[in-house]
Design a protein around this motif. Sequence first.
Motif, PDB file in Angstrom:
ATOM      1  N   LEU A 184      32.976  33.491  48.600  1.00  0.00           N
ATOM      2  CA  LEU A 184      33.099  34.212  47.338  1.00  0.00           C
ATOM      3  C   LEU A 184      32.201  33.540  46.308  1.00  0.00           C
ATOM      4  N   VAL A 185      31.264  34.293  45.724  1.00  0.00           N
ATOM      5  CA  VAL A 185      30.288  33.686  44.820  1.00  0.00           C
ATOM      6  C   VAL A 185      30.475  34.103  43.368  1.00  0.00           C
ATOM      7  N   ALA A 186      31.219  35.177  43.114  1.00  0.00           N
ATOM      8  CA  ALA A 186      31.443  35.614  41.734  1.00  0.00           C
ATOM      9  C   ALA A 186      32.680  36.489  41.689  1.00  0.00           C
ATOM     10  N   ARG A 187      33.401  36.413  40.585  1.00  0.00           N
ATOM     11  CA  ARG A 187      34.575  37.265  40.405  1.00  0.00           C
ATOM     12  C   ARG A 187      34.746  37.578  38.929  1.00  0.00           C
ATOM     13  N   LYS A 188      35.396  38.692  38.658  1.00  0.00           N
ATOM     14  CA  LYS A 188      35.688  39.081  37.280  1.00  0.00           C
ATOM     15  C   LYS A 188      37.056  39.725  37.241  1.00  0.00           C
ATOM     16  N   GLN A 189      37.913  39.197  36.376  1.00  0.00           N
ATOM     17  CA  GLN A 189      39.251  39.743  36.211  1.00  0.00           C
ATOM     18  C   GLN A 189      39.184  41.026  35.394  1.00  0.00           C
ATOM     19  N   MET A 245      25.680  38.374  54.754  1.00  0.00           N
ATOM     20  CA  MET A 245      25.974  39.746  54.341  1.00  0.00           C
ATOM     21  C   MET A 245      26.492  39.756  52.903  1.00  0.00           C
ATOM     22  N   ARG A 246      25.867  40.549  52.054  1.00  0.00           N
ATOM     23  CA  ARG A 246      26.326  40.679  50.674  1.00  0.00           C
ATOM     24  C   ARG A 246      27.443  41.715  50.595  1.00  0.00           C
ATOM     25  N   THR A 247      28.543  41.313  49.945  1.00  0.00           N
ATOM     26  CA  THR A 247      29.751  42.132  49.946  1.00  0.00           C
ATOM     27  C   THR A 247      30.276  42.312  48.530  1.00  0.00           C
ATOM     28  N   LEU A 248      30.705  43.528  48.226  1.00  0.00           N
ATOM     29  CA  LEU A 248      31.390  43.842  46.977  1.00  0.00           C
ATOM     30  C   LEU A 248      32.878  43.974  47.275  1.00  0.00           C
ATOM     31  N   LEU A 249      33.714  43.303  46.476  1.00  0.00           N
ATOM     32  CA  LEU A 249      35.166  43.305  46.658  1.00  0.00           C
ATOM     33  C   LEU A 249      35.823  44.014  45.481  1.00  0.00           C
ATOM     34  N   ILE A 250      36.758  44.921  45.772  1.00  0.00           N
ATOM     35  CA  ILE A 250      37.443  45.685  44.726  1.00  0.00           C
ATOM     36  C   ILE A 250      38.946  45.602  44.959  1.00  0.00           C
ATOM     37  N   GLU A 251      39.653  45.020  43.995  1.00  0.00           N
ATOM     38  CA  GLU A 251      41.107  44.849  44.075  1.00  0.00           C
ATOM     39  C   GLU A 251      41.744  45.482  42.840  1.00  0.00           C
ATOM     40  N   SER A 301      48.434  45.231  38.475  1.00  0.00           N
ATOM     41  CA  SER A 301      47.924  44.997  37.122  1.00  0.00           C
ATOM     42  C   SER A 301      46.963  43.820  37.080  1.00  0.00           C
ATOM     43  N   GLU A 302      46.994  42.966  38.115  1.00  0.00           N
ATOM     44  CA  GLU A 302      46.101  41.808  38.181  1.00  0.00           C
ATOM     45  C   GLU A 302      44.827  42.186  38.934  1.00  0.00           C
ATOM     46  N   GLY A 303      44.129  43.211  38.476  1.00  0.00           N
ATOM     47  CA  GLY A 303      42.941  43.693  39.166  1.00  0.00           C
ATOM     48  C   GLY A 303      41.758  42.748  39.023  1.00  0.00           C
ATOM     49  N   ALA A 304      40.832  42.824  39.992  1.00  0.00           N
ATOM     50  CA  ALA A 304      39.643  41.983  39.954  1.00  0.00           C
ATOM     51  C   ALA A 304      38.563  42.594  40.835  1.00  0.00           C
ATOM     52  N   VAL A 305      37.325  42.239  40.549  1.00  0.00           N
ATOM     53  CA  VAL A 305      36.197  42.583  41.408  1.00  0.00           C
ATOM     54  C   VAL A 305      35.421  41.305  41.684  1.00  0.00           C
ATOM     55  N   GLY A 306      34.709  41.279  42.800  1.00  0.00           N
ATOM     56  CA  GLY A 306      33.983  40.068  43.147  1.00  0.00           C
ATOM     57  C   GLY A 306      32.808  40.350  44.055  1.00  0.00           C
ATOM     58  N   LEU A 307      31.986  39.328  44.230  1.00  0.00           N
ATOM     59  CA  LEU A 307      30.843  39.376  45.134  1.00  0.00           C
ATOM     60  C   LEU A 307      30.963  38.225  46.120  1.00  0.00           C
TER      61      LEU A 307
END
Length: 232
Positions: free
Chosen positions: A23-28, A1-7, A11-17
């Motif tokens: 977890l295969v990708a993340r971006k601060q 299942m492909r999942t989008l993560l939103i945090e 102040s330490e926000g991040a998004v990921g896949l």
Amino acid sequence: MRTLLIETSTSEGAVGLAAGTRLVARKQLSQARRHARDLIPAIGQLLDEAGWAPRSIELVIVDRGPGSYTGLRVGIMTAKTFCYATGAMLVGGCAADILAHAASDDALSVATLIDAQKGNIYARHFTRTGAGEPLEPTSELAVVDAKEWLATLPEGTLVTGPALDRFADVVPATLRTTEEGRRYPELSSLLGIGRSSCDAGRRDDPWGLEPTYLRPSEAEERWRQRHGADAS
């Protein structure tokens, strides 16, 4: 299942896949709380780099708080809009549960602290019956006085959460604290909490999911003080 993560609860926000449970990708995101400016481009960049079309995302997991009022509003609205546009399922995770999920497996008592301003914290306590067993909450999420609540925790409790950066000096010596750099919600824990909920059939309505605040924002409190609690 492909999942989008939103945090975006701090102040330490991040998004990921994630693909399945990996977890295969993340971006601060910017630490200057510019989530509104950064969030959509960051998601687009992650999808482009992974070669994933937006409609290939089957699940969106978002931190619903409590935490930063602005960050939560932006993150949840983005998640809801994405699900509405693509048909993806939506799960909102409680910030306290996400923090506890990252605790070491040998911690039998865990307390999570999120700053609620004015000397208060959003607090929740968890215990497990043995090392490696799942943590279970022993209390509801509540706004409490930080020093008073910490004094009630059992000896050896592991204390974690972003509010530790502010309240470390009032943590009793009988308690343990997580090291700096491990006190903020992690995407891997957001994924674990969200997948467990989804697999159990607990999903959120994209129209109905709202941030968990528990208390009015400072702007709302100032407005009430100026206009009276009963003003509309």
